[in-house]
Design a protein around this motif. Structure first.
Motif, PDB file in Angstrom:
ATOM      1  N   PRO A   1      -5.923 -55.000  13.632  1.00  0.00           N
ATOM      2  CA  PRO A   1      -5.767 -53.985  12.591  1.00  0.00           C
ATOM      3  C   PRO A   1      -6.700 -52.795  12.842  1.00  0.00           C
ATOM      4  O   PRO A   1      -7.564 -52.857  13.726  1.00  0.00           O
ATOM      5  N   PRO A   2      -6.551 -51.708  12.084  1.00  0.00           N
ATOM      6  CA  PRO A   2      -7.419 -50.544  12.296  1.00  0.00           C
ATOM      7  C   PRO A   2      -8.897 -50.937  12.310  1.00  0.00           C
ATOM      8  O   PRO A   2      -9.391 -51.584  11.396  1.00  0.00           O
ATOM      9  N   THR A   3      -9.573 -50.550  13.380  1.00  0.00           N
ATOM     10  CA  THR A   3     -10.961 -50.925  13.623  1.00  0.00           C
ATOM     11  C   THR A   3     -11.751 -49.691  14.011  1.00  0.00           C
ATOM     12  O   THR A   3     -11.235 -48.812  14.693  1.00  0.00           O
TER      13      THR A   3
ATOM     14  N   GLU B   1      -3.733 -47.449  20.292  1.00  0.00           N
ATOM     15  CA  GLU B   1      -3.477 -46.169  19.631  1.00  0.00           C
ATOM     16  C   GLU B   1      -4.778 -45.747  18.962  1.00  0.00           C
ATOM     17  O   GLU B   1      -5.443 -46.556  18.318  1.00  0.00           O
ATOM     18  N   VAL B   2      -5.136 -44.473  19.137  1.00  0.00           N
ATOM     19  CA  VAL B   2      -6.408 -43.951  18.650  1.00  0.00           C
ATOM     20  C   VAL B   2      -6.153 -42.896  17.581  1.00  0.00           C
ATOM     21  O   VAL B   2      -5.242 -42.081  17.714  1.00  0.00           O
ATOM     22  N   GLY B   3      -6.960 -42.928  16.523  1.00  0.00           N
ATOM     23  CA  GLY B   3      -6.822 -41.968  15.429  1.00  0.00           C
ATOM     24  C   GLY B   3      -7.576 -40.694  15.704  1.00  0.00           C
ATOM     25  O   GLY B   3      -8.358 -40.615  16.644  1.00  0.00           O
ATOM     26  N   PRO B   4      -7.360 -39.660  14.932  1.00  0.00           N
ATOM     27  CA  PRO B   4      -6.487 -39.640  13.761  1.00  0.00           C
ATOM     28  C   PRO B   4      -5.024 -39.552  14.176  1.00  0.00           C
ATOM     29  O   PRO B   4      -4.663 -38.751  15.033  1.00  0.00           O
ATOM     30  N   ALA B   5      -4.204 -40.415  13.574  1.00  0.00           N
ATOM     31  CA  ALA B   5      -2.780 -40.432  13.900  1.00  0.00           C
ATOM     32  C   ALA B   5      -2.023 -41.172  12.807  1.00  0.00           C
ATOM     33  O   ALA B   5      -2.587 -42.005  12.099  1.00  0.00           O
ATOM     34  N   THR B   6      -0.751 -40.857  12.691  1.00  0.00           N
ATOM     35  CA  THR B   6       0.160 -41.607  11.854  1.00  0.00           C
ATOM     36  C   THR B   6       1.159 -42.251  12.801  1.00  0.00           C
ATOM     37  O   THR B   6       1.847 -41.566  13.543  1.00  0.00           O
ATOM     38  N   ILE B   7       1.224 -43.575  12.775  1.00  0.00           N
ATOM     39  CA  ILE B   7       2.033 -44.326  13.718  1.00  0.00           C
ATOM     40  C   ILE B   7       3.128 -45.052  12.952  1.00  0.00           C
ATOM     41  O   ILE B   7       2.852 -45.740  11.967  1.00  0.00           O
TER      42      ILE B   7
ATOM     43  N   ARG C   1      -1.594 -45.348   9.134  1.00  0.00           N
ATOM     44  CA  ARG C   1      -2.382 -44.113   9.195  1.00  0.00           C
ATOM     45  C   ARG C   1      -3.781 -44.462   9.695  1.00  0.00           C
ATOM     46  O   ARG C   1      -4.499 -45.209   9.051  1.00  0.00           O
ATOM     47  N   LEU C   2      -4.107 -43.902  10.837  1.00  0.00           N
ATOM     48  CA  LEU C   2      -5.423 -44.141  11.424  1.00  0.00           C
ATOM     49  C   LEU C   2      -6.332 -42.965  11.110  1.00  0.00           C
ATOM     50  O   LEU C   2      -5.970 -41.813  11.341  1.00  0.00           O
ATOM     51  N   ALA C   3      -7.508 -43.259  10.609  1.00  0.00           N
ATOM     52  CA  ALA C   3      -8.521 -42.235  10.348  1.00  0.00           C
ATOM     53  C   ALA C   3      -9.171 -41.846  11.674  1.00  0.00           C
ATOM     54  O   ALA C   3      -9.018 -42.539  12.685  1.00  0.00           O
ATOM     55  N   PRO C   4      -9.896 -40.748  11.695  1.00  0.00           N
ATOM     56  CA  PRO C   4     -10.628 -40.400  12.918  1.00  0.00           C
ATOM     57  C   PRO C   4     -11.583 -41.529  13.314  1.00  0.00           C
ATOM     58  O   PRO C   4     -12.171 -42.191  12.467  1.00  0.00           O
ATOM     59  N   TYR C   5     -11.706 -41.749  14.619  1.00  0.00           N
ATOM     60  CA  TYR C   5     -12.580 -42.772  15.191  1.00  0.00           C
ATOM     61  C   TYR C   5     -12.168 -44.187  14.798  1.00  0.00           C
ATOM     62  O   TYR C   5     -13.005 -45.074  14.659  1.00  0.00           O
TER      63      TYR C   5
END
Length: 176
Positions: A72-74, A55-61, A35-39
């Motif tokens: 990892p999510p950055t 892959e750019v958030g917000p998104a569930t991958i 789960r990617l948060a916004p930005y």
């Protein structure tokens, strides 16, 4: 008379007690659902095609079995007004649209050994695989009134019909 330390056995924890003391799980390299948060952005390597995508958030991958998380999510980079950042090995962008250019395999094309200076951006942006931040986001140097800033060109360029700057201008001045 030395004091003896006594080890005490910790009482067995119930599941409700453990839930209170255990920190919330964070995204790890082995997670199937991310789960990617916004930005936020993440780099995912597809081992079937050996390409890395962003892959750019917000998104569930949902990560497939043949995919692995390389970065990892950055948080995305944000360059505030009157600031700049230098990016090493920048991605190649289309001259007209500014969109990232991809090769036939879907991999972003990067300019190896090049640098790009980016000034204030209205939106945060991700780094593509291969890009690196050189230094940090820094404020621009302000030139005060009645002051000067001496610049030196280290790369050839053309400026709307003006003769090329840099090496060609130096060669033209030397031959004149």
């Amino acid at each position: 008379a030395r004091a003896r330390s006594v080890r005490r056995r910790a009482p067995a924890c119930s599941s409700t007690t453990a839930a209170k003391t255990t920190p919330a799980p964070r995204a790890t390299m082995g997670d199937q659902v991310l789960r990617l948060a916004p930005y936020q952005y993440v780099h995912i390597l597809d081992s079937n095609t050996n390409t890395t995508r962003v892959e750019v958030g917000p998104a569930t991958i949902t990560r497939l079995d043949h995919e692995s998380i390389v970065l990892p999510p950055t948080k995305m980079l944000l360059v505030p007004p009157r600031h700049y950042v230098t990016i090493q090995n920048p991605v190649l962008r289309d001259a007209k649209t500014g969109a990232v250019v991809f090769d036939k395999h879907g991999q972003a094309r990067i300019q190896h050994g090049d640098e790009r200076v980016l000034f204030s951006s209205p939106d945060p942006f991700p780094l593509y695989p291969g890009e690196k931040v050189f230094g940090r986001v820094s404020p621009l140097q302000v030139v005060a009134a009645n002051q000067a800033l001496r610049l030196r060109c280290i790369r050839d360029f053309t400026d709307d019909g003006a003769p090329p700057a840099g090496a060609d201008r130096a060669a033209a001045a030397a031959s004149a």
